[in-house]
Structures are given as structure tokens and as C-alpha cells.
Design an enzyme around this catalytic site. Structure first.
Site, PDB file in Angstrom:
ATOM      1  N   GLY A 102       1.376  -1.421   0.237  1.00 46.11           N
ATOM      2  CA  GLY A 102      -0.087   0.081  -0.334  1.00 46.11           C
ATOM      3  C   GLY A 102       0.664   1.251  -0.003  1.00 46.11           C
ATOM      4  O   GLY A 102       2.006   1.032  -0.546  1.00 46.11           O
ATOM      5  N   ASP A 128      -7.815  -2.097   2.254  1.00 47.33           N
ATOM      6  CA  ASP A 128      -8.005  -0.361   2.223  1.00 47.33           C
ATOM      7  C   ASP A 128      -9.192   0.173   1.300  1.00 47.33           C
ATOM      8  O   ASP A 128      -9.698   1.075   0.953  1.00 47.33           O
ATOM      9  CB  ASP A 128      -7.598   0.140   3.450  1.00 47.33           C
ATOM     10  CG  ASP A 128      -6.588   0.021   4.423  1.00 47.33           C
ATOM     11  OD1 ASP A 128      -7.676  -1.029   5.254  1.00 47.33           O
ATOM     12  OD2 ASP A 128      -5.624   0.607   4.259  1.00 47.33           O
ATOM     13  N   LYS A 214     -38.786  -0.377  14.049  1.00 46.19           N
ATOM     14  CA  LYS A 214     -38.350  -1.552  14.541  1.00 46.19           C
ATOM     15  C   LYS A 214     -37.420  -2.095  15.798  1.00 46.19           C
ATOM     16  O   LYS A 214     -37.327  -0.501  16.720  1.00 46.19           O
ATOM     17  CB  LYS A 214     -36.980  -1.589  13.291  1.00 46.19           C
ATOM     18  CG  LYS A 214     -36.998  -1.108  12.361  1.00 46.19           C
ATOM     19  CD  LYS A 214     -35.931  -1.392  11.432  1.00 46.19           C
ATOM     20  CE  LYS A 214     -34.791  -2.691  11.303  1.00 46.19           C
ATOM     21  NZ  LYS A 214     -33.945  -2.790  10.353  1.00 46.19           N
TER      22      LYS A 214
HETATM   23  O1  F6P Z   1      -4.184  -1.425   6.221  1.00 44.24           O
HETATM   24  C1  F6P Z   1      -4.317  -2.590   6.176  1.00 44.24           C
HETATM   25  C2  F6P Z   1      -4.945  -2.099   7.368  1.00 44.24           C
HETATM   26  O2  F6P Z   1      -5.800  -2.970   7.740  1.00 44.24           O
HETATM   27  C3  F6P Z   1      -6.043  -0.840   8.106  1.00 44.24           C
HETATM   28  O3  F6P Z   1      -7.776  -1.283   7.328  1.00 44.24           O
HETATM   29  C4  F6P Z   1      -5.816  -1.297   9.644  1.00 44.24           C
HETATM   30  O4  F6P Z   1      -6.199   0.038   9.871  1.00 44.24           O
HETATM   31  C5  F6P Z   1      -4.707  -1.689   9.569  1.00 44.24           C
HETATM   32  O5  F6P Z   1      -3.662  -2.473   8.434  1.00 44.24           O
HETATM   33  C6  F6P Z   1      -3.941  -2.664  10.946  1.00 44.24           C
HETATM   34  O6  F6P Z   1      -2.954  -2.889  11.076  1.00 44.24           O
HETATM   35  P1  F6P Z   1      -1.929  -3.966  12.288  1.00 44.24           P
HETATM   36  O7  F6P Z   1      -2.084  -4.847  11.129  1.00 44.24           O
HETATM   37  O8  F6P Z   1      -0.729  -3.418  11.720  1.00 44.24           O
HETATM   38  O9  F6P Z   1      -2.679  -3.768  13.545  1.00 44.24           O
END
Ligand code: F6P
Length: 327
Positions: A102, A128, A214
Site C-alpha cells: 500500500g 483498504d 424496528k
Molecule cells: O492497511 C490495512 C489495515 O488492516 C488497516 O485497515 C488497519 O488500520 C491496519 O492495517 C491494521 O494494522 P496492523 O495489522 O498493523 O494492526
């Protein structure tokens, strides 16, 4: 170019293995030797390279995670770390890199390219979907489907107990996973950084609807909203409407695992081969992506600095279908 390397870096994403496979098979098709870098940029600094042949990527297209492992390297953020990595590449005769990852991965690739003239083409691998230069990132579709499966299950128990569920999904600073799961999961509300929302209105809506219509509700909250977490919204709702039965669920890392969907496998395969062909045709400092069904190459600079906004149409859809316009 006679020898290239492939690495995965940052948070893993389903489909990374399919991408590695495409890079390896694509390289072999062009008679280019290919090695894998183990544990991302840390492995590059330590010279941890493994030879990859056609067989070494058999039986991985359906697997989540990454056979090359992944890491977020602190040392590679320093000029000294990058110099060590460049020296290792030179020592092993590696002329080009395919970097799957990323934003952080491409920031590193760009520096390696600019400081040491190493040729790098990137493939967007992150759940993401927050990268400019591609409509979808590798792993996003799988993550959305995994989250959706969990949300459907939570809905069953929410309905059985007449409960309000506040479900937090991943996405870093963006609401891509939230918007897609919100629409697909039939959520009553989606809270994400791209749409500002007033908690008082949520309370009013839940209060009215609990009385008149609901009794169970699904509210999706993107982790990236700095002001409103799932827990804080739930706490405020509970304080204002003590008779409501509220629960918070954070879906967390299950969204990163599992077998990639067909869409992710195909995207990863296209981008892996695209990256190899890009490198061989002299491209560098770019990310391979798919925009409007076509393979494209976008400079890392733009991928890193530009935002890919959630479309107005999607925002409108989520607002109308979730009923937020009645607030
Ligand atoms: O970038 C992918 C991601 O899963 C994000 O959605 C999340 O904020 C982050 O990485 C979590 O990172 P880690 O696995 O280092 O806690």
C-alpha cells in the site's frame, strides 16, 4: 533485465499470493529470473532472497496471507537502511523490483528508486482500497465479503434479542469497507470519515424507531473516524436511551484473512503480469492498476499524494437506503 525480485510489504491482503504467482509465471514467460524477498524491506536489507520457479508458486492462488511474509520496516525508513538494501540488490544482480503493498510500501519504493536508481513497479495490495491509480486494490473485495458474512450473522442475533449493534470495520483513514458493507449488509447507518454525522441525530433516530418501528439495528462504523468510535457512539446512545440494548463488535483482523474471491484473484493476476511487463518495457516509479477495466500505470507520487474519493453516487445511495435522509 535478467533478474527481478518480488516482495510483499505492509498489511497483508488476500490475493497477494495470486499476485506473487503472476509475477513469477510472468517473469518465467519472458525468461527473466525471479527471486522472492522474505519479510518485505527488512528482508531486502538483510539479503534474504529465495529463488522462485514455476513450481514454487503452485497451489497458492487460493491462499490468504503471503508466502513471502510481510513486515513494516523501520530501518528502511532511514537513508542508511535503503543504502544497505540497494547494496544487497546489486550484490545479488537484481535489476528490478515488483513491490506489492500500500501507501507505505510505495513511499519506500519511490525513495529506493530516486536515491539508488533501482527500477520498481508496484501492485496495490491492501484491503483498504485507499490508493489513487486503481479502481480496486487487491484484497478489498475479499475483505468486504468477509465483513459482510460476519455482519449477516450478527444480524441474526441482533434480531433475536432486539439489540442495536455498532460494528466497527477496518479501512484505515477511509470508509471504503464501511460504505460497501453498509450497503451490502443493509445497515441502518454508516459512519465514516467521508460523511460527517451528528450523534444527537443518531440518538433521535434510534429513539423514534425503537418506539414506532424496528427493535434491532445494524450500524457500521469505519475505524478511521477519529472523533467517533463504535464504542463512543454506543456509550452516548446508551446514556441517552438506557432502555436500548446496545452491543459493540469490532471485526478486526478477520477482514485481512481468508481465501481471496474470484475478483481479487483475477485482479491480482492481471496486476502481477502487468507489473512484470511494465518493468520489462522500462517503466519505473509507477504502480500498475486497473481503471475502467484497463491496465494503467500511475506514478507513485500521485498514488501516494492524491485521494481517491468515495463517489457522490455511493454516498447518496448509502444515505437514501440507510434512511439517514429522514434524520
Ligand atoms: O492497511 C490495512 C489495515 O488492516 C488497516 O485497515 C488497519 O488500520 C491496519 O492495517 C491494521 O494494522 P496492523 O495489522 O498493523 O494492526
Amino acid at each position: 533485465m535478467k533478474k527481478i525480485a518480488v516482495l510483499t510489504s505492509g498489511g497483508d491482503a488476500p490475493g497477494m499470493n495470486a499476485c506473487i504467482r503472476a509475477v513469477v509465471r510472468g517473469s518465467l514467460y519472458y525468461k527473466v529470473e525471479v527471486v522472492g524477498v522474505v519479510r518485505g524491506y527488512d528482508g531486502m536489507i538483510n539479503g534474504h532472497f529465495i529463488p522462485l520457479d514455476g513450481n514454487s508458486v503452485s497451489n497458492i492462488i487460493q491462499k490468504g496471507g503471503t508466502i513471502l511474509k510481510s513486515a513494516r520496516s523501520d530501518e528502511f525508513r532511514t537513508p542508511q537502511g535503503r543504502a544497505k538494501a540497494a547494496a544487497q540488490l546489486k550484490k545479488h544482480g537484481i535489476e528490478g523490483i515488483v513491490a506489492i503493498g500500500g501507501n507505505g510500501t510505495f513511499t519506500g519504493s519511490q525513495l529506493l528508486c530516486n536515491e539508488h536508481g533501482i527500477k520498481v513497479v508496484g501492485c496495490p495490495g491492501t484491503i483498504d482500497n485507499d490508493l489513487y491509480g486503481t479502481d480496486y486494490t487487491i484484497g478489498y473485495d475479499t475483505a468486504v465479503n468477509t465483513a459482510l458474512e460476519a455482519i449477516d450473522k450478527i444480524r441474526d442475533t441482533a434480531d433475536a434479542h432486539d439489540r442495536i449493534f455498532f460494528i466497527e470495520v477496518m479501512g484505515r483513514d477511509t470508509g471504503y469497507i464501511a460504505v460497501q458493507t453498509g450497503i451490502g449488509g443493509g445497515a441502518e447507518l454508516v459512519v465514516m470519515p467521508e460523511i460527517k454525522i451528528n450523534v444527537e441525530n443518531i440518538i433521535k433516530r434510534l429513539g423514534d424507531s425503537a418506539v414506532h418501528t424496528k427493535s434491532s439495528h445494524m450500524i457500521i462504523i469505519a475505524e478511521g473516524d477519529k472523533e467517533l468510535s463504535a464504542q463512543s457512539i454506543s456509550d452516548r446512545v446508551k446514556a441517552a436511551l438506557p432502555t436500548l440494548d446496545c452491543r459493540v463488535t469490532t471485526l478486526g483482523h478477520i477482514q485481512r484473512g481468508g481465501s481471496p474471491t474470484a475478483a481479487d484473484r483475477v485482479l491480482a493476476s492481471r496486476l502481477g503480469l502487468g507489473a512484470v511487463e511494465g518493468l520489462l518495457s522500462g517503466k519505473t516509479n509507477v504502480m500498475a492498476g486497473v481503471i475502467n477495466k484497463s491496465l494503467t500505470y500511475t506514478p507513485f507520487d500521485e498514488c501516494i499524494s492524491k485521494k481517491k474519493p468515495i463517489t457522490k453516487e455511493l454516498k447518496r445511495l448509502v444515505e437514501i437506503l440507510s434512511g439517514r435522509n429522514y434524520l
